[in-house]
Design a protein around this motif. Structure first.
Motif, PDB file in Angstrom:
ATOM      1  N   THR A  30       0.827  -1.208   0.000  1.00 38.52           N
ATOM      2  CA  THR A  30       0.000   0.000   0.000  1.00 38.52           C
ATOM      3  C   THR A  30       0.856   1.251   0.000  1.00 38.52           C
ATOM      4  O   THR A  30       0.561   2.228  -0.705  1.00 38.52           O
ATOM      5  CB  THR A  30      -0.937  -0.018   1.211  1.00 38.52           C
ATOM      6  OG1 THR A  30      -1.729  -1.200   1.189  1.00 38.52           O
ATOM      7  CG2 THR A  30      -1.857   1.192   1.196  1.00 38.52           C
ATOM      8  N   VAL A  31       1.930   1.237   0.786  1.00 33.40           N
ATOM      9  CA  VAL A  31       2.840   2.385   0.797  1.00 33.40           C
ATOM     10  C   VAL A  31       3.480   2.578  -0.579  1.00 33.40           C
ATOM     11  O   VAL A  31       3.611   3.711  -1.073  1.00 33.40           O
ATOM     12  CB  VAL A  31       3.904   2.196   1.889  1.00 33.40           C
ATOM     13  CG1 VAL A  31       4.983   3.271   1.797  1.00 33.40           C
ATOM     14  CG2 VAL A  31       3.261   2.228   3.260  1.00 33.40           C
ATOM     15  N   ILE A  32       3.878   1.479  -1.220  1.00 38.57           N
ATOM     16  CA  ILE A  32       4.472   1.573  -2.563  1.00 38.57           C
ATOM     17  C   ILE A  32       3.470   2.160  -3.550  1.00 38.57           C
ATOM     18  O   ILE A  32       3.803   3.021  -4.365  1.00 38.57           O
ATOM     19  CB  ILE A  32       4.950   0.174  -3.014  1.00 38.57           C
ATOM     20  CG1 ILE A  32       6.122  -0.292  -2.145  1.00 38.57           C
ATOM     21  CG2 ILE A  32       5.360   0.189  -4.482  1.00 38.57           C
ATOM     22  CD1 ILE A  32       6.540  -1.728  -2.394  1.00 38.57           C
ATOM     23  N   THR A  33       2.214   1.707  -3.474  1.00 40.41           N
ATOM     24  CA  THR A  33       1.190   2.224  -4.385  1.00 40.41           C
ATOM     25  C   THR A  33       0.928   3.702  -4.145  1.00 40.41           C
ATOM     26  O   THR A  33       0.758   4.481  -5.090  1.00 40.41           O
ATOM     27  CB  THR A  33      -0.104   1.426  -4.206  1.00 40.41           C
ATOM     28  OG1 THR A  33       0.166   0.033  -4.376  1.00 40.41           O
ATOM     29  CG2 THR A  33      -1.146   1.854  -5.217  1.00 40.41           C
ATOM     30  N   GLN A  34       0.891   4.120  -2.890  1.00 36.37           N
ATOM     31  CA  GLN A  34       0.667   5.536  -2.587  1.00 36.37           C
ATOM     32  C   GLN A  34       1.814   6.397  -3.090  1.00 36.37           C
ATOM     33  O   GLN A  34       1.595   7.507  -3.587  1.00 36.37           O
ATOM     34  CB  GLN A  34       0.475   5.720  -1.084  1.00 36.37           C
ATOM     35  CG  GLN A  34      -0.831   5.137  -0.570  1.00 36.37           C
ATOM     36  CD  GLN A  34      -0.951   5.209   0.935  1.00 36.37           C
ATOM     37  OE1 GLN A  34       0.001   5.590   1.627  1.00 36.37           O
ATOM     38  NE2 GLN A  34      -2.110   4.837   1.471  1.00 36.37           N
ATOM     39  N   HIS A  35       3.044   5.893  -2.986  1.00 33.85           N
ATOM     40  CA  HIS A  35       4.181   6.638  -3.538  1.00 33.85           C
ATOM     41  C   HIS A  35       4.082   6.731  -5.058  1.00 33.85           C
ATOM     42  O   HIS A  35       4.425   7.762  -5.648  1.00 33.85           O
ATOM     43  CB  HIS A  35       5.495   5.963  -3.139  1.00 33.85           C
ATOM     44  CG  HIS A  35       5.914   6.288  -1.737  1.00 33.85           C
ATOM     45  ND1 HIS A  35       6.227   7.565  -1.340  1.00 33.85           N
ATOM     46  CD2 HIS A  35       6.077   5.505  -0.647  1.00 33.85           C
ATOM     47  CE1 HIS A  35       6.566   7.565  -0.050  1.00 33.85           C
ATOM     48  NE2 HIS A  35       6.469   6.324   0.393  1.00 33.85           N
ATOM     49  N   ARG A  36       3.597   5.659  -5.693  1.00 36.48           N
ATOM     50  CA  ARG A  36       3.466   5.685  -7.150  1.00 36.48           C
ATOM     51  C   ARG A  36       2.383   6.659  -7.595  1.00 36.48           C
ATOM     52  O   ARG A  36       2.533   7.337  -8.620  1.00 36.48           O
ATOM     53  CB  ARG A  36       3.145   4.278  -7.652  1.00 36.48           C
ATOM     54  CG  ARG A  36       2.897   4.194  -9.142  1.00 36.48           C
ATOM     55  CD  ARG A  36       2.679   2.756  -9.585  1.00 36.48           C
ATOM     56  NE  ARG A  36       1.612   2.107  -8.879  1.00 36.48           N
ATOM     57  CZ  ARG A  36       0.313   2.235  -9.200  1.00 36.48           C
ATOM     58  NH1 ARG A  36      -0.037   3.005 -10.225  1.00 36.48           N
ATOM     59  NH2 ARG A  36      -0.603   1.588  -8.513  1.00 36.48           N
ATOM     60  N   MET A  37       1.304   6.749  -6.859  1.00 39.18           N
ATOM     61  CA  MET A  37       0.200   7.613  -7.232  1.00 39.18           C
ATOM     62  C   MET A  37       0.382   9.057  -6.779  1.00 39.18           C
ATOM     63  O   MET A  37      -0.417   9.919  -7.152  1.00 39.18           O
ATOM     64  CB  MET A  37      -1.109   7.056  -6.648  1.00 39.18           C
ATOM     65  CG  MET A  37      -1.477   5.690  -7.159  1.00 39.18           C
ATOM     66  SD  MET A  37      -2.952   5.025  -6.355  1.00 39.18           S
ATOM     67  CE  MET A  37      -4.166   6.246  -6.807  1.00 39.18           C
ATOM     68  N   GLU A  38       1.398   9.318  -5.985  1.00 39.63           N
ATOM     69  CA  GLU A  38       1.591  10.675  -5.462  1.00 39.63           C
ATOM     70  C   GLU A  38       2.045  11.603  -6.584  1.00 39.63           C
ATOM     71  O   GLU A  38       2.913  11.267  -7.389  1.00 39.63           O
ATOM     72  CB  GLU A  38       2.628  10.657  -4.341  1.00 39.63           C
ATOM     73  CG  GLU A  38       2.747  11.969  -3.597  1.00 39.63           C
ATOM     74  CD  GLU A  38       3.669  11.857  -2.395  1.00 39.63           C
ATOM     75  OE1 GLU A  38       3.896  12.873  -1.720  1.00 39.63           O
ATOM     76  OE2 GLU A  38       4.170  10.738  -2.150  1.00 39.63           O
TER      77      GLU A  38
END
Length: 259
Positions: free
Chosen positions: A91-99
């Motif tokens: 989830t943290v990786i996905t949030q960094h990607r979508m930021e």
């Protein structure tokens, strides 16, 4: 108080009466005396029976014939904890990607690939238009020429010019027909959007309020906030597996890269 000569009695030397302190503690917690504290039921994360069978199949290969229920519960909790850790990291990786960093004051755009592609597409469009104009001029010149002795190439150009003129004429007729049809239909009226929370049934508006009651013709006053959804894709899992030591050289990562 005990004898002052007893130097090992620290409480007496400090002036603390242990009997009075114990009585005060018992009086303060008197409501808890005699109560029974029960913990919540320990529910396993995975189904116990299929997990137990799977563990027994693996244990028999190693010479183990008996696996107690506590081991099954422990493995179930360990699986739950491991899955929770994986989901949190992905989830943290996905949030960094979508930021998005476009609104950041320190953000400075170095290259804009989309604008560059649009520029090249525009150049190609202009070049194609220029070539089409040149070819059209050649065909028109060939069609206007009235030489008695014509070679096959000249005849082919005249035929191609004739086909081009017929195609342009057909396009003009189609465009005129479309404009005539639109003028006959008249201006299109925009459809009125329903107000939020208003449900139209049989020509009457019914609005459902927050308490579950329905009012006629009154829109809902409460607007529900849209929940943000984090969508994790396969590439996020692959990036997570590449960073982890246990899965960076695993067969599962190799299979994921082949998909």
């Amino acid at each position: 108080y005990r004898d002052d000569d007893d130097i090992n009695d620290v409480a007496s030397m400090a002036g603390v009466n242990l009997n009075e302190e114990s009585a005060g503690i018992m009086a303060t917690n008197s409501d808890l005396v005699g109560t029974q504290i029960q913990s919540c039921k320990d529910e396993p994360f995975l189904a116990a029976i299929p997990l137990h069978k799977r563990i027994l199949e693996t244990a028999k290969k190693l010479g183990i014939t008996d696996v107690p229920a506590e081991v099954v519960t422990f493995i179930s909790h360990a699986t739950q904890n491991r899955l929770r850790t994986v989901i949190e990291k992905v989830t943290v990786i996905t949030q960094h990607r979508m930021e998005s960093y476009k609104d950041d004051e320190w953000y400075e755009q170095a290259t804009d690939v989309r604008s560059q592609l649009k520029f090249f597409e525009q150049l190609e469009r202009l070049e194609k238009q220029r070539k089409d104009e040149q070819e059209r001029e050649i065909l028109l010149k060939a069609a206007k020429s009235r030489s008695r002795q014509e070679d096959p190439e000249q005849a082919r150009l005249k035929q191609k010019a004739k086909e081009m003129q017929q195609q342009e004429l057909a396009q003009m007729r189609q465009r005129d027909a479309n404009l005539t049809a639109l003028a006959a239909i008249g201006p299109r009226k925009k459809r009125k959007l329903d107000s939020p929370g208003l449900l139209t049934i049989g020509g009457e508006g019914l609005a459902v309020s927050g308490g579950g009651q329905a009012g006629v013709g009154t829109p809902s006053s409460r607007q529900y906030a849209r929940q943000k959804i984090t969508r994790v894709n396969l590439r996020d899992f692959i990036f997570y597996m590449e960073q982890e030591r246990e899965t960076s050289h695993s067969l599962l990562l190799y299979r994921a890269l082949l998909k």
